[in-house]
Design an enzyme around this catalytic site. Structure first.
Site, PDB file in Angstrom:
ATOM      1  N   ARG A  76       0.833  -1.207   0.000  1.00  0.00           N
ATOM      2  CA  ARG A  76       0.000   0.000   0.000  1.00  0.00           C
ATOM      3  C   ARG A  76       0.870   1.261   0.000  1.00  0.00           C
ATOM      4  O   ARG A  76       0.432   2.323  -0.444  1.00  0.00           O
ATOM      5  CB  ARG A  76      -0.970  -0.022   1.197  1.00  0.00           C
ATOM      6  CG  ARG A  76      -2.146  -0.984   1.004  1.00  0.00           C
ATOM      7  CD  ARG A  76      -3.275  -0.710   1.990  1.00  0.00           C
ATOM      8  NE  ARG A  76      -2.909  -1.022   3.347  1.00  0.00           N
ATOM      9  CZ  ARG A  76      -2.856  -2.247   3.862  1.00  0.00           C
ATOM     10  NH1 ARG A  76      -3.151  -3.286   3.107  1.00  0.00           N
ATOM     11  NH2 ARG A  76      -2.520  -2.440   5.123  1.00  0.00           N
ATOM     12  N   TYR A  79      -0.054   4.332  -2.283  1.00  0.00           N
ATOM     13  CA  TYR A  79      -0.274   5.680  -1.734  1.00  0.00           C
ATOM     14  C   TYR A  79       0.610   6.705  -2.446  1.00  0.00           C
ATOM     15  O   TYR A  79       0.155   7.794  -2.791  1.00  0.00           O
ATOM     16  CB  TYR A  79       0.005   5.704  -0.221  1.00  0.00           C
ATOM     17  CG  TYR A  79      -0.928   4.849   0.603  1.00  0.00           C
ATOM     18  CD1 TYR A  79      -2.231   4.591   0.182  1.00  0.00           C
ATOM     19  CD2 TYR A  79      -0.530   4.309   1.828  1.00  0.00           C
ATOM     20  CE1 TYR A  79      -3.092   3.803   0.940  1.00  0.00           C
ATOM     21  CE2 TYR A  79      -1.386   3.516   2.589  1.00  0.00           C
ATOM     22  CZ  TYR A  79      -2.662   3.255   2.132  1.00  0.00           C
ATOM     23  OH  TYR A  79      -3.502   2.478   2.877  1.00  0.00           O
ATOM     24  N   TYR A  90     -14.045   8.821   1.253  1.00  0.00           N
ATOM     25  CA  TYR A  90     -15.180   8.443   2.101  1.00  0.00           C
ATOM     26  C   TYR A  90     -14.821   8.733   3.564  1.00  0.00           C
ATOM     27  O   TYR A  90     -13.644   8.805   3.920  1.00  0.00           O
ATOM     28  CB  TYR A  90     -15.580   6.977   1.879  1.00  0.00           C
ATOM     29  CG  TYR A  90     -14.698   5.941   2.552  1.00  0.00           C
ATOM     30  CD1 TYR A  90     -13.616   5.390   1.890  1.00  0.00           C
ATOM     31  CD2 TYR A  90     -14.960   5.504   3.851  1.00  0.00           C
ATOM     32  CE1 TYR A  90     -12.809   4.448   2.487  1.00  0.00           C
ATOM     33  CE2 TYR A  90     -14.166   4.553   4.468  1.00  0.00           C
ATOM     34  CZ  TYR A  90     -13.086   4.036   3.788  1.00  0.00           C
ATOM     35  OH  TYR A  90     -12.286   3.107   4.396  1.00  0.00           O
TER      36      TYR A  90
HETATM   37  C1  LIG Z   1      -8.160   3.643   5.911  1.00  0.00           C
HETATM   38  S1  LIG Z   1      -9.328   3.725   7.200  1.00  0.00           S
HETATM   39  C2  LIG Z   1     -10.385   5.005   6.585  1.00  0.00           C
HETATM   40  C3  LIG Z   1     -11.236   5.657   7.633  1.00  0.00           C
HETATM   41  C4  LIG Z   1     -12.064   6.807   7.083  1.00  0.00           C
HETATM   42  N1  LIG Z   1     -11.205   7.863   6.609  1.00  0.00           N
HETATM   43  C5  LIG Z   1     -13.034   7.373   8.105  1.00  0.00           C
HETATM   44  O1  LIG Z   1     -13.135   8.610   8.182  1.00  0.00           O
HETATM   45  O2  LIG Z   1     -13.691   6.626   8.813  1.00  0.00           O
HETATM   46  C6  LIG Z   1     -10.217   2.239   6.956  1.00  0.00           C
HETATM   47  C7  LIG Z   1     -10.757   1.704   8.252  1.00  0.00           C
HETATM   48  O3  LIG Z   1     -11.842   2.521   8.663  1.00  0.00           O
HETATM   49  C8  LIG Z   1     -12.820   1.726   9.303  1.00  0.00           C
HETATM   50  N2  LIG Z   1     -14.044   1.729   8.479  1.00  0.00           N
HETATM   51  C9  LIG Z   1     -14.155   1.973   7.173  1.00  0.00           C
HETATM   52  N3  LIG Z   1     -15.429   1.827   6.774  1.00  0.00           N
HETATM   53  C10 LIG Z   1     -16.125   1.460   7.875  1.00  0.00           C
HETATM   54  C11 LIG Z   1     -17.484   1.154   8.120  1.00  0.00           C
HETATM   55  N4  LIG Z   1     -18.398   1.176   7.163  1.00  0.00           N
HETATM   56  N5  LIG Z   1     -17.832   0.840   9.383  1.00  0.00           N
HETATM   57  C12 LIG Z   1     -16.936   0.800  10.384  1.00  0.00           C
HETATM   58  N6  LIG Z   1     -15.643   1.074  10.212  1.00  0.00           N
HETATM   59  C13 LIG Z   1     -15.248   1.403   8.963  1.00  0.00           C
HETATM   60  C14 LIG Z   1     -12.256   0.305   9.378  1.00  0.00           C
HETATM   61  O4  LIG Z   1     -11.546   0.147  10.591  1.00  0.00           O
HETATM   62  C15 LIG Z   1     -11.348   0.306   8.185  1.00  0.00           C
HETATM   63  O5  LIG Z   1     -10.387  -0.697   8.257  1.00  0.00           O
END
Ligand SMILES: C[S@@+](CC[C@H](N)C(=O)[O-])C[C@H]1O[C@@H](n2cnc3c(N)ncnc32)[C@H](O)[C@@H]1O
Length: 270
Positions: A65, A69, A91
């Site tokens: 990654r 990135y 997102y």
């Molecule tokens: C790279 S991070 C991105 C987080 C994102 N920027 C945010 O604001 O939540 C990815 C992690 O966010 C969390 N995540 C992403 N989508 C999610 C969801 N629908 N529900 C719960 N946790 C989520 C998980 O821990 C996942 O592995």
């Protein structure tokens, strides 16, 4: 220097979380780069702008990654240097557990371009609402799951512990889309130095589409080994101990409070 960058967050749930300022930046951009959690969210974004370029293609199973990135950052910087008004649409919140927006803004600013971030609704914000957890009640520690494993961290068993990216916990290659039982066993061994095996933990997934149901599945810590985890799962570990009073500090504060009281009484008597 006519190029510019704004990184915006679309929130977690399609159509429900985007703020007017983020929508306005997208509509007024020359080009929009996107990193979405879902194909339908990508299509919804494409309805807002005719030139949306997905950064998702830079991810590949087996490719670190870190390389992906760097390529994402370069693609965005290229268009800023070409004088475009660029928006990075991510997102959730663009600044929460998301390296690319932070890094791109930093580089663009160093190059002398206008670059900044607009907040969005993160997975944590949804988690607080859906699970009814107030991070201020007993405190809250949060880590990216692999980083939590790779480094010595001091766990506070009287606070909430939230582990992000639990689905790829322990992946040193940064190239996996999921890690298996052997990796989870290592994580479990680490967690059971603090928590009992029968401690109840929560697997959380916020709604991505309005028709989705929130995943808030309570399991025993021991069941983490075989649990169904995705790239979107966040692990919540509630406290296993009550907060311990810091009597040394409380005693010092009591002395100060008594001194203030005595001084006040003296003033009143003069
Ligand atoms: C790279 S991070 C991105 C987080 C994102 N920027 C945010 O604001 O939540 C990815 C992690 O966010 C969390 N995540 C992403 N989508 C999610 C969801 N629908 N529900 C719960 N946790 C989520 C998980 O821990 C996942 O592995």
């Amino acid at each position: 220097m006519s190029g510019s960058l704004v990184c915006v967050g679309l929130g977690m749930t399609l159509g429900a979380h985007i703020t007017p300022i983020c929508r306005s930046h997208i509509e007024q951009a020359d080009v929009v780069f996107s990193l979405m959690s879902n194909g339908l969210v990508q299509l919804w974004l494409e309805e807002m702008h005719s030139d949306v370029r997905s950064l998702q293609e830079y991810y590949q199973e087996g490719k670190s990654r870190t390389i992906s990135y760097d390529q994402m950052v370069s693609a965005i910087i290229f268009e800023i240097k070409a004088g475009k008004k660029v928006v990075g649409a991510f997102y959730g919140h663009p600044g929460v557990f998301a390296g690319v927006p932070h890094k791109t803004i930093q580089i663009a600013q160093q190059l002398g371009f206008s670059a900044y971030m607009e907040a969005g609704i993160s997975a944590e914000d949804c988690l607080i609402a859906d699970l009814g957890i107030d991070p201020g009640k007993v405190g809250c520690q949060q880590y990216e799951a692999s980083q939590f494993m790779f480094y010595q961290r001091i766990i506070d068993p009287s606070a909430q512990l939230i582990l992000w990216q639990i689905g790829v916990a322990g992946d040193k290659s940064l190239g996996k889309f999921a890690t298996g039982v052997a990796y989870r066993q290592v994580l479990l061994d680490l967690l059971t130095t603090t928590y009992p095996l029968n401690h109840q933990v929560i697997l959380y997934e916020a709604k991505v589409l309005p028709i989705d149901t929130v995943r808030k599945e309570t399991i025993l810590l021991s069941e983490l080994i075989d649990a169904k985890l995705s790239m979107h799962t966040t692990l919540v570990i509630p406290p296993c101990q009550a907060m311990q009073k810091n009597t040394a500090i409380l005693n010092k504060l009591a002395v100060i409070a008594q001194q203030e009281k005595d001084e006040y009484a003296q003033l009143e008597n003069t």
